[in-house]
Design a protein around this motif. Structure first.
Motif, mmCIF file in Angstrom:
data_model
loop_
_atom_site.group_PDB
_atom_site.id
_atom_site.type_symbol
_atom_site.label_atom_id
_atom_site.label_comp_id
_atom_site.label_asym_id
_atom_site.label_seq_id
_atom_site.Cartn_x
_atom_site.Cartn_y
_atom_site.Cartn_z
ATOM 1 N N PHE A 1 17.814 59.127 49.707
ATOM 2 C CA PHE A 1 18.571 57.881 50.025
ATOM 3 C C PHE A 1 19.261 57.921 51.543
ATOM 4 O O PHE A 1 18.914 57.063 52.210
ATOM 5 C CB PHE A 1 19.886 57.779 48.975
ATOM 6 C CG PHE A 1 20.555 56.280 49.340
ATOM 7 C CD1 PHE A 1 20.308 55.086 48.973
ATOM 8 C CD2 PHE A 1 21.841 56.598 50.157
ATOM 9 C CE1 PHE A 1 20.857 53.972 49.564
ATOM 10 C CE2 PHE A 1 22.632 55.405 50.500
ATOM 11 C CZ PHE A 1 22.236 54.279 50.161
ATOM 12 N N ALA A 2 19.823 59.209 51.573
ATOM 13 C CA ALA A 2 20.315 59.522 53.115
ATOM 14 C C ALA A 2 19.188 59.698 54.052
ATOM 15 O O ALA A 2 19.593 58.875 55.414
ATOM 16 C CB ALA A 2 21.014 60.855 52.866
ATOM 17 N N GLN A 3 18.164 60.005 53.953
ATOM 18 C CA GLN A 3 16.853 59.878 54.596
ATOM 19 C C GLN A 3 16.481 58.674 54.992
ATOM 20 O O GLN A 3 16.399 58.150 56.274
ATOM 21 C CB GLN A 3 15.681 60.736 54.330
ATOM 22 C CG GLN A 3 14.698 60.884 55.215
ATOM 23 C CD GLN A 3 15.141 61.652 56.915
ATOM 24 O OE1 GLN A 3 15.785 62.654 56.608
ATOM 25 N NE2 GLN A 3 15.096 60.852 57.690
ATOM 26 N N ALA B 1 29.416 55.203 51.858
ATOM 27 C CA ALA B 1 28.461 54.830 52.530
ATOM 28 C C ALA B 1 27.447 54.110 51.975
ATOM 29 O O ALA B 1 26.810 53.251 52.528
ATOM 30 C CB ALA B 1 27.999 56.072 53.310
ATOM 31 N N GLY B 2 27.384 54.193 50.663
ATOM 32 C CA GLY B 2 26.239 53.815 49.928
ATOM 33 C C GLY B 2 26.603 52.339 49.378
ATOM 34 O O GLY B 2 25.897 51.129 49.999
ATOM 35 N N VAL B 3 27.596 52.196 48.744
ATOM 36 C CA VAL B 3 28.073 50.839 48.003
ATOM 37 C C VAL B 3 29.064 50.227 49.079
ATOM 38 O O VAL B 3 28.685 49.030 49.295
ATOM 39 C CB VAL B 3 28.557 51.004 46.627
ATOM 40 C CG1 VAL B 3 29.025 49.651 46.139
ATOM 41 C CG2 VAL B 3 27.610 51.761 45.786
ATOM 42 N N MET B 4 30.342 50.752 49.172
ATOM 43 C CA MET B 4 31.229 49.858 50.024
ATOM 44 C C MET B 4 30.882 49.429 51.180
ATOM 45 O O MET B 4 31.266 48.438 51.598
ATOM 46 C CB MET B 4 32.795 50.695 50.011
ATOM 47 C CG MET B 4 33.212 50.543 48.546
ATOM 48 S SD MET B 4 35.063 51.705 48.418
ATOM 49 C CE MET B 4 35.329 52.178 49.743
ATOM 50 N N GLU C 1 20.681 44.438 51.796
ATOM 51 C CA GLU C 1 20.665 44.075 50.332
ATOM 52 C C GLU C 1 19.932 45.074 49.637
ATOM 53 O O GLU C 1 20.438 45.642 48.470
ATOM 54 C CB GLU C 1 20.182 42.716 50.454
ATOM 55 C CG GLU C 1 20.879 41.508 50.857
ATOM 56 C CD GLU C 1 20.419 40.103 50.768
ATOM 57 O OE1 GLU C 1 21.157 39.274 50.513
ATOM 58 O OE2 GLU C 1 19.058 39.928 50.629
ATOM 59 N N GLN C 2 18.877 45.489 50.114
ATOM 60 C CA GLN C 2 18.188 46.665 49.424
ATOM 61 C C GLN C 2 18.956 48.038 49.367
ATOM 62 O O GLN C 2 18.987 48.492 48.228
ATOM 63 C CB GLN C 2 16.691 46.728 49.916
ATOM 64 C CG GLN C 2 15.768 47.564 49.268
ATOM 65 C CD GLN C 2 15.646 47.266 47.809
ATOM 66 O OE1 GLN C 2 15.486 46.232 47.618
ATOM 67 N NE2 GLN C 2 15.817 48.259 47.013
ATOM 68 N N SER D 1 19.935 49.961 45.892
ATOM 69 C CA SER D 1 19.529 51.124 45.596
ATOM 70 C C SER D 1 20.862 52.082 45.458
ATOM 71 O O SER D 1 20.758 52.697 44.585
ATOM 72 C CB SER D 1 18.673 51.772 46.733
ATOM 73 O OG SER D 1 17.711 50.885 47.069
ATOM 74 N N ALA D 2 21.945 51.809 46.221
ATOM 75 C CA ALA D 2 23.206 52.604 46.169
ATOM 76 C C ALA D 2 23.951 52.329 44.789
ATOM 77 O O ALA D 2 24.230 53.244 44.029
ATOM 78 C CB ALA D 2 23.917 52.241 47.303
ATOM 79 N N ARG D 3 23.863 51.068 44.359
ATOM 80 C CA ARG D 3 24.228 50.746 43.173
ATOM 81 C C ARG D 3 23.603 51.341 42.004
ATOM 82 O O ARG D 3 24.247 52.020 40.819
ATOM 83 C CB ARG D 3 24.469 49.201 42.844
ATOM 84 C CG ARG D 3 25.601 48.570 43.641
ATOM 85 C CD ARG D 3 25.554 47.260 43.303
ATOM 86 N NE ARG D 3 26.939 46.560 43.915
ATOM 87 C CZ ARG D 3 26.856 45.195 44.442
ATOM 88 N NH1 ARG D 3 25.723 44.466 44.398
ATOM 89 N NH2 ARG D 3 28.032 44.813 44.732
#
Length: 188
Positions: A84-86, A141-144, A177-178, A182-184
């Motif tokens: 995900f980070a990459q 960083a992912g969701v919020m 949005e994608q 993915s984060a959720r």
């Protein structure tokens, strides 16, 4: 005496013409197309304050995501979080390059570092490790951040007037949005 007056008026007229020409050149950019045809004049329009803000918001969001993702690449041991980070580094670096190109064209100075809020979050992330790090990174960083960026993009997009800035916002929205989806899905 009349001769001196005429020379003085002529000198003043020459100076005025010189400054008038320089002023017109500063407002327009002339370039000859490659066919050797007549030069085209392109007006260099300034962005509205709202469009400039939208451009800066997009740059800041990309910078913030890249910085957080780089920390994650260095700290996580989780393959899914690393992947995900990459993706965040790759996608947001590409997006930032596009924002920078439009900003250069529009003569807008963009931020170059994470904002204070994200610098503080980076400090907190650096102190975490293992599952606690992964959870904090994905939640922040992912969701919020992606929720906040998506909201800002949608809000800005309704008010953007410049077609280049509008195209950027429209192109960024489905990517963000994608990322949020993915984060959720990965939420730790």
């Amino acid at each position: 005496m009349k001769n001196k007056i005429y020379k003085g008026l002529l000198a003043i007229s020459a100076v005025a013409a010189l400054f008038g020409t320089a002023s017109v050149q500063a407002e327009t950019q002339t370039s000859a197309p490659q066919g050797g045809n007549a030069p085209q004049t392109v007006k260099n329009d300034k962005l509205s304050a709202g469009d400039e803000k939208a451009l800066k918001d997009m740059a800041q969001a990309n910078i913030n995501e890249i910085a957080a993702a780089r920390i994650a690449l260095n700290k996580t041991q989780n393959a899914e979080v690393k992947s995900f980070a990459q993706k965040m580094v790759d996608d947001h670096s590409s997006a930032l390059t596009k924002v920078q190109a439009v900003a250069e064209q529009k003569e807008v100075t963009l931020p170059t570092a994470p904002d204070a809020k994200h610098k503080a979050m980076a400090g907190k992330l650096e102190k975490q490790s293992g599952k606690a790090f992964d959870k904090m990174y994905m939640e922040n960083a992912g969701v919020m951040d992606h929720k906040r960026v998506l909201s800002t993009l949608k809000s800005d997009a309704t008010m953007i007037k410049d077609p280049d800035v509008k195209a950027l916002a429209d192109a960024h929205t489905p990517v963000v949005e994608q990322h949020l989806k993915s984060a959720r899905h990965m939420s730790m």
